[in-house]
Scaffold this motif. Structure first.
Motif, short mmCIF file in Angstrom:
data_model
loop_
_atom_site.label_atom_id
_atom_site.label_comp_id
_atom_site.label_asym_id
_atom_site.label_seq_id
_atom_site.Cartn_x
_atom_site.Cartn_y
_atom_site.Cartn_z
N PRO A 198 4.64 -3.28 7.56
CA PRO A 198 6.01 -3.12 7.03
C PRO A 198 6.06 -2.72 5.56
CG PRO A 198 5.80 -5.15 8.32
CD PRO A 198 4.43 -4.61 8.15
N GLU A 199 5.11 -3.21 4.76
CA GLU A 199 5.17 -2.95 3.32
C GLU A 199 4.56 -1.61 2.91
OE1 GLU A 199 1.87 -6.17 3.78
OE2 GLU A 199 3.58 -5.41 4.92
N TYR A 200 4.02 -0.87 3.88
CA TYR A 200 3.41 0.43 3.60
C TYR A 200 4.48 1.49 3.36
CZ TYR A 200 0.81 4.79 4.58
OH TYR A 200 0.26 6.05 4.54
N SER A 201 4.35 2.23 2.27
CA SER A 201 5.30 3.29 1.91
C SER A 201 4.57 4.61 1.79
CB SER A 201 6.00 2.96 0.58
OG SER A 201 6.64 1.71 0.64
N PRO A 202 4.34 5.30 2.92
CA PRO A 202 3.54 6.52 2.88
C PRO A 202 4.17 7.64 2.07
CG PRO A 202 4.56 6.26 5.04
CD PRO A 202 4.79 4.98 4.29
N GLY A 217 -3.43 14.13 -13.96
CA GLY A 217 -2.32 13.78 -13.08
C GLY A 217 -2.78 12.92 -11.90
N LEU A 218 -1.87 12.09 -11.41
CA LEU A 218 -2.19 11.19 -10.31
C LEU A 218 -2.55 11.98 -9.05
CD1 LEU A 218 0.60 8.48 -10.71
CD2 LEU A 218 -1.81 8.25 -11.26
N ARG A 219 -3.55 11.49 -8.34
CA ARG A 219 -3.98 12.12 -7.10
C ARG A 219 -3.20 11.53 -5.92
NH1 ARG A 219 -10.29 10.92 -7.61
NH2 ARG A 219 -9.37 8.87 -8.04
N PRO A 220 -3.26 12.19 -4.75
CA PRO A 220 -2.52 11.68 -3.59
C PRO A 220 -2.90 10.23 -3.27
CG PRO A 220 -3.36 13.89 -3.15
CD PRO A 220 -3.94 13.46 -4.46
N GLY A 221 -1.90 9.38 -3.11
CA GLY A 221 -2.13 8.00 -2.72
C GLY A 221 -2.45 7.05 -3.86
N GLU A 222 -2.47 7.56 -5.09
CA GLU A 222 -2.84 6.69 -6.22
C GLU A 222 -1.62 5.98 -6.80
OE1 GLU A 222 -6.82 7.94 -8.60
OE2 GLU A 222 -5.00 9.02 -9.13
N LYS A 223 -1.80 4.70 -7.12
CA LYS A 223 -0.81 3.95 -7.86
C LYS A 223 -1.15 4.02 -9.35
CE LYS A 223 0.26 0.22 -4.58
NZ LYS A 223 0.20 -1.25 -4.41
N LEU A 224 -0.14 3.85 -10.16
CA LEU A 224 -0.40 3.74 -11.60
C LEU A 224 -0.96 2.37 -11.92
CD1 LEU A 224 -0.14 5.33 -14.21
CD2 LEU A 224 2.15 4.38 -14.50
N PRO A 239 0.81 -1.22 0.00
CA PRO A 239 0.00 0.00 0.00
C PRO A 239 0.85 1.27 0.00
CG PRO A 239 0.01 -1.00 2.18
CD PRO A 239 0.68 -1.96 1.27
N VAL A 240 0.36 2.29 -0.71
CA VAL A 240 0.99 3.60 -0.70
C VAL A 240 -0.01 4.65 -0.22
CG1 VAL A 240 2.59 3.00 -2.55
CG2 VAL A 240 0.39 4.07 -3.11
N ASN A 241 -1.20 4.19 0.19
CA ASN A 241 -2.22 5.14 0.64
C ASN A 241 -2.83 4.66 1.96
OD1 ASN A 241 -4.40 3.21 -0.16
ND2 ASN A 241 -3.76 3.76 -2.23
N ILE A 242 -3.52 5.59 2.62
CA ILE A 242 -4.13 5.30 3.91
C ILE A 242 -5.16 4.19 3.79
CG2 ILE A 242 -5.74 6.25 5.63
CD1 ILE A 242 -3.00 7.24 6.15
N MET A 243 -5.99 4.26 2.77
CA MET A 243 -7.05 3.26 2.61
C MET A 243 -6.45 1.86 2.50
SD MET A 243 -8.64 1.20 0.25
CE MET A 243 -10.20 0.54 -0.18
N GLY A 244 -5.48 1.68 1.61
CA GLY A 244 -4.87 0.37 1.42
C GLY A 244 -4.14 -0.13 2.65
N ALA A 245 -3.40 0.77 3.31
CA ALA A 245 -2.66 0.37 4.50
C ALA A 245 -3.60 -0.01 5.64
CB ALA A 245 -1.73 1.51 4.94
#
Length: 622
Positions: free
Chosen positions: A612-616, A546-553, A415-421
């Motif tokens: 551990p895998e979360y990259s904020p 453009g990508l929004r905050p927390g969005e993955k491609l 996860p790279v966003n709050i929702m996913g984490a």
């Protein structure tokens, strides 16, 4: 006397058949005399008619030849006529034998008259049906919309049959890629060419509609047909799915417009019906988030397996009200309770579990909107998605719930966003709770199910695109290369049920991963919606914001330290995620119960501590 509401028509049909009886015997006598009137034994004909007519009339009425309409005459009607003629012929022969006329009336007449009667009665009905369906007239005399059917298999033939009696449609031809069918006629409609010939025949026949009647057609061909129709400015439609036809929800003639689901090309889900009946039938089931897209569809699917009681739990009053209105009308025989409450409210949950004693819990309640949860609402997402899951799961354990099924997401992977984490942390809580009760008497089995986006759900991009199209555009897409995994809402709900049934075979705590197929470009999805709206891409612009905050491609289904093992169900596998032990759970609960509130940045740091895998602060493009 005739046993149906078409009294006058039945009397006319009955009178017609009596005239046919007389005519068939007259013709039989004339054939016998080679149409030489002077030697035709008319006296014998007149002597036999008073016996033949009543016999035939009784048989016709007894076999119910007048309970239908001639315009719908079909093979079963011809079978009944054949039986009636043969039976009346046998009885007539018996009558002649008793009267001593059997040797007087030539045997050839006794054989020929029933054959002629069968031809007259059956032929007149078929001619009348052809006339009513306007088969005897030129194309210019037809009313209704002209349509080409793609396909020449059984589904297409059944569609032609169903539309034959419709005033709204007229089928002018069929197209199929099977070379053996080219030039043939199926129910009077000619197979004109192959599917790629569609533009030629549309212009030649001035067709305004195309109906796809090929259930096995790939999504790529569906899209190709849609593109051709969009370029020509005609409407493409489709027959219902096999699943709907088999279930009895729809018939072939209930054609509909092509939907995004049809362009995904996903095979129908095959469920273990027997196993699901054992899992759900006769039990009390609780569904949280029942007012949402997934929660409501889960309830619809569960009802089919006849639970003794269904509890629909929801925080949003209006969403629950809408579901209540629908379900009480659609499923009046199902025992249901519509309950307002918050999954973080332990007192409310305790009251709920004491009152209803659910055996199975499907936990679909969550905050899911990525950008909305990323800023200003980060800690609320953690409280709802993580602590809400913990409070609900703890209550389920205390009340000896058999299975607890957590609806998770592919955004929980790296996860790279709050929702996913927060959803990954909710998974870890359930994993740890399974470990904590393994050596105790508690019986609850925890199951987690990950899947990607569902078409048309409240949080998906589809409603946004539709709104933008309705307002005249443009459609906004964040990045031209962005992809997502998609499935339909019913498919997602069905696989959640299947995973819930299968969970526990390896001791509980399994994370099931759905087969999401190939990722779909969001730009391609937007283009499909434009075409489905009857527009071309020249009519509706697509712009990139453009990508929004927390969005993955690109989303993922597994993290780097996870592998999968197959299951007996082809669309489900089990992620071999790292185990989370009971000691971890104690530390987590101690920490989170002492936190009252956190700002967005503090919430991100707290999540990074536990996941551990979360990259904020990692790249949005993963």
């Amino acid at each position: 006397m005739f046993g149906n509401k078409y009294g006058i028509r039945s009397v006319i049909a009955f009178s017609h058949d009596l005239v046919a009886v007389v005519l068939s015997w007259l013709l039989a006598f004339l054939f016998y005399a080679d149409f030489n009137i002077s030697v035709t034994p008319f006296v014998l004909l007149l002597d036999s008619m008073p016996w033949i007519l009543p016999t035939q009339a009784v048989i016709f009425l007894w076999l119910g030849l007048y309970r239908g309409l001639w315009r719908y005459a079909s093979l079963p009607d011809l079978k009944r006529i054949t039986v009636a003629v043969l039976l009346s012929g046998v009885l007539s022969t018996i009558v002649f034998w008793n009267l001593g006329l059997l040797g007087v009336i030539p045997y050839s007449i006794n054989v020929l008259a029933p054959i002629l009667l069968l031809l007259i009665m059956g032929g007149s009905r078929l001619i009348y049906r052809a006339w009513k369906e306007r088969r005897l007239y030129s194309l210019e005399n037809y009313e209704g919309k002209l349509v080409l059917i793609l396909g020449a298999g059984s589904t297409a033939v059944n569609l032609v049959k169903d539309l034959a009696s419709s005033r709204d449609w007229h089928v002018v031809g069929m197209l199929d890629d099977d070379p053996r069918k080219l030039g043939t006629r199926l129910r009077g409609v000619r197979v004109l060419g192959v599917i790629d010939d569609l533009p030629h025949w549309v212009h030649k026949l001035n067709v305004g509609h195309v109906i796809i009647a090929m259930p096995s057609l790939s999504h790529r061909v569906h899209r190709h047909v849609l593109e051709m129709c969009s370029e020509m400015g005609i409407k493409a439609m489709i027959v219902p799915s096999y699943q709907d036809l088999i279930s009895g929800k729809t018939t072939v003639s209930q054609i509909r417009e092509i939907q995004l689901d049809d362009l995904l090309g996903r095979a129908p889900v095959v469920l273990d019906d027997e196993g699901l009946h054992g899992f759900l039938t006769g039990k009390t089931i609780l569904v949280t988030g029942a007012g949402g897209s997934i929660g409501a569809e889960l309830c619809r699917q569960i009802i089919a397996f006849e639970p003794v009681h269904l509890v629909l739990f929801e925080l949003n009053e209006y969403a629950l009200y809408c579901v209540q209105e629908e379900f009480q009308e659609e499923f009046p025989d199902t025992s249901m309770s519509f309950v307002i409450g918050d999954i973080k409210d332990s007192a409310r949950l305790e009251q709920l579990f004491i009152q209803f004693s659910p055996s199975v819990v499907f936990h679909a309640a969550a905050y899911k909107h990525v950008p909305l949860m990323e800023n200003e609402n980060a800690w609320q997402a953690v409280l709802n998605n993580v602590m809400g899951t913990y409070v609900l799961a703890s209550t389920a354990i205390r009340h000896k719930v058999e299975k607890f099924v957590l609806v998770s997401t592919d955004k929980a992977v790296n996860p790279v966003n709050i929702m996913g984490a927060s959803k990954r942390l909710a998974e870890m809580v359930c994993q740890a709770m399974q470990q904590s009760i393994k050596n105790h008497e508690q019986i609850t089995c925890f199951v987690m199910v990950r899947f990607g986006n569902v078409l048309g759900s409240a949080g998906s991009v589809i409603p946004k695109f539709r709104k933008q199209i309705a307002s005249g555009g443009p459609i906004t897409v964040t990045h031209p290369e962005m992809t997502r995994y998609f499935m339909s809402i019913p498919e997602a709900a069905q696989l959640v049920l299947q995973a819930g049934l299968m969970g526990g075979s390896k001791g509980g705590g399994e994370i099931f991963v759905m087969d999401m197929g190939d990722p779909v470009k969001i730009t391609e999805l937007a283009s499909d919606l434009i075409r489905l709206s009857g527009l071309g891409e020249d009519d509706m612009r697509i712009i990139y914001t453009g990508l929004r905050p927390g969005e993955k491609l690109h989303e993922e289904l597994l993290s780097a330290n996870e592998n999968t093992v197959p299951t007996p169900h082809t669309k489900l596998s089990i992620a071999q995620a790292p185990e989370v032990n009971a000691q971890w759970l104690v530390a987590f609960v101690t920490r989170f119960e002492n936190i009252k509130t956190l700002g967005d940045e503090e919430a991100r740091k707290e999540l990074a501590r536990w996941v551990p895998e979360y990259s904020p602060n990692g790249e949005s493009v993963h």
